[in-house]
Scaffold this motif. Structure first.
Motif, short mmCIF file in Angstrom:
data_model
loop_
_atom_site.label_atom_id
_atom_site.label_comp_id
_atom_site.label_asym_id
_atom_site.label_seq_id
_atom_site.Cartn_x
_atom_site.Cartn_y
_atom_site.Cartn_z
N THR A 192 -7.59 4.59 14.21
CA THR A 192 -6.61 4.91 13.17
C THR A 192 -5.26 4.28 13.49
N THR A 193 -4.90 4.29 14.76
CA THR A 193 -3.64 3.66 15.16
C THR A 193 -3.70 2.15 14.92
N LEU A 194 -4.80 1.53 15.34
CA LEU A 194 -4.93 0.08 15.13
C LEU A 194 -4.98 -0.25 13.64
N GLN A 195 -5.58 0.61 12.87
CA GLN A 195 -5.64 0.38 11.43
C GLN A 195 -4.25 0.51 10.81
N SER A 196 -3.46 1.47 11.32
CA SER A 196 -2.13 1.65 10.73
C SER A 196 -1.18 0.51 11.10
N ILE A 197 -1.48 -0.20 12.18
CA ILE A 197 -0.64 -1.36 12.53
C ILE A 197 -0.79 -2.44 11.47
N PHE A 198 -2.01 -2.63 11.03
CA PHE A 198 -2.29 -3.70 10.07
C PHE A 198 -2.38 -3.18 8.64
N PHE A 199 -1.69 -2.06 8.33
CA PHE A 199 -1.75 -1.48 6.98
C PHE A 199 -0.98 -2.37 6.01
N THR A 200 -1.65 -2.76 4.95
CA THR A 200 -0.99 -3.50 3.87
C THR A 200 -1.18 -2.68 2.61
N PRO A 201 -0.13 -2.12 2.11
CA PRO A 201 -0.27 -1.27 0.92
C PRO A 201 -0.67 -2.09 -0.29
N GLY A 202 -1.53 -1.51 -1.08
CA GLY A 202 -1.97 -2.18 -2.29
C GLY A 202 -2.63 -1.17 -3.21
N ALA A 203 -2.99 -1.64 -4.36
CA ALA A 203 -3.58 -0.73 -5.36
C ALA A 203 -5.04 -0.46 -5.06
N GLY A 204 -5.74 -1.32 -4.36
CA GLY A 204 -7.17 -1.14 -4.15
C GLY A 204 -7.52 -0.57 -2.79
N SER A 205 -6.69 0.27 -2.21
CA SER A 205 -6.96 0.77 -0.87
C SER A 205 -8.00 1.89 -0.86
N GLY A 206 -8.22 2.55 -1.95
CA GLY A 206 -9.32 3.51 -2.03
C GLY A 206 -8.90 4.96 -2.09
N ASN A 207 -7.67 5.33 -1.75
CA ASN A 207 -7.28 6.72 -1.90
C ASN A 207 -6.01 6.80 -2.72
N GLY A 208 -5.66 7.98 -3.13
CA GLY A 208 -4.52 8.16 -4.03
C GLY A 208 -3.18 7.97 -3.35
N TYR A 209 -3.14 8.12 -2.04
CA TYR A 209 -1.88 8.00 -1.34
C TYR A 209 -1.48 6.56 -1.07
N SER A 210 -2.43 5.64 -1.12
CA SER A 210 -2.09 4.27 -0.76
C SER A 210 -1.12 3.65 -1.76
N SER A 211 -1.25 3.97 -3.02
CA SER A 211 -0.29 3.39 -3.99
C SER A 211 1.10 3.98 -3.79
N ILE A 212 1.15 5.28 -3.45
CA ILE A 212 2.45 5.91 -3.19
C ILE A 212 3.06 5.32 -1.93
N MET A 213 2.24 5.14 -0.89
CA MET A 213 2.74 4.54 0.35
C MET A 213 3.18 3.11 0.11
N GLY A 214 2.48 2.42 -0.78
CA GLY A 214 2.88 1.05 -1.11
C GLY A 214 4.24 1.01 -1.77
N LYS A 215 4.48 1.97 -2.67
CA LYS A 215 5.79 2.02 -3.33
C LYS A 215 6.89 2.35 -2.32
N VAL A 216 6.60 3.30 -1.41
CA VAL A 216 7.60 3.67 -0.40
C VAL A 216 7.87 2.47 0.51
N ALA A 217 6.81 1.79 0.95
CA ALA A 217 6.98 0.64 1.84
C ALA A 217 7.76 -0.46 1.15
N ASN A 218 7.46 -0.69 -0.12
CA ASN A 218 8.21 -1.73 -0.85
C ASN A 218 9.66 -1.32 -1.04
N GLY A 219 9.90 -0.02 -1.24
CA GLY A 219 11.28 0.45 -1.43
C GLY A 219 12.09 0.38 -0.15
#
Length: 169
Positions: free
Chosen positions: A105-132
């Protein structure tokens, strides 16, 4: 008068028979008492003679009983130890599995790229936060902190291995 003679004769005969009966009763009573005392004495003699043998047999079988009881308790405690060992190994396996899951999970979070097709509902919200937050350029700070955490962990592992230098001797 003849009736009186016969009456006295019969009274004498009855008293004679009663005294003979009393004598026989006393004789048989003393004979039975003597036989009863004889049998009681023989019983006590046999009890004293065989009591030592009975005590030896009882103590022998008590030793065998205690030996079997001890062996069964040993088997029971071996089973308890095996169950505890299995539970310890199960908990260690769960701990190792949690470590592997946390590491991935830690290694996966290092390479996290937010996008719309991540598979869960939080990824789009995290993408907006990361972009902001990209304006503040926190990703550089995050990489520096991540490097520090990994270096701190590496030095900790080296220190642990260094303290085990003489442990294998």
């Amino acid at each position: 008068m003849i009736g009186n003679i016969f009456s006295k004769f019969f009274q004498f005969l009855i008293s004679l028979l009663l005294s003979i009966g009393s004598f026989l009763k006393d004789a048989f009573q003393s004979l039975f008492d003597m036989l009863f005392d004889l049998f009681r004495w023989l019983g006590q003699l046999l009890e004293r003679l065989f009591q030592a043998l009975i005590d030896v047999l009882v103590s022998f079988f008590m030793v065998i009983y205690e030996l079997i009881k001890g062996l069964l308790y040993l088997l029971y405690m071996i089973g308890v130890c095996a169950a505890k060992l299995f539970l310890i190994l199960w908990e260690v396996a769960k701990l190792v599995w949690a470590f592997v899951v946390g590491l991935t999970t830690t290694l996966q979070s290092i390479f996290f790229t937010p996008g719309a097709g991540s598979g869960n509902g939080y990824s789009s919200i995290m993408g907006k936060v990361a972009n902001g937050l990209s304006i503040f350029q926190f990703d550089v700070v995050a990489y520096i902190l991540l490097f520090g955490i990994w270096m701190f962990g590496a030095f900790g592992v080296i220190r642990i291995f260094g303290s085990l230098r003489g442990a294998g001797d």
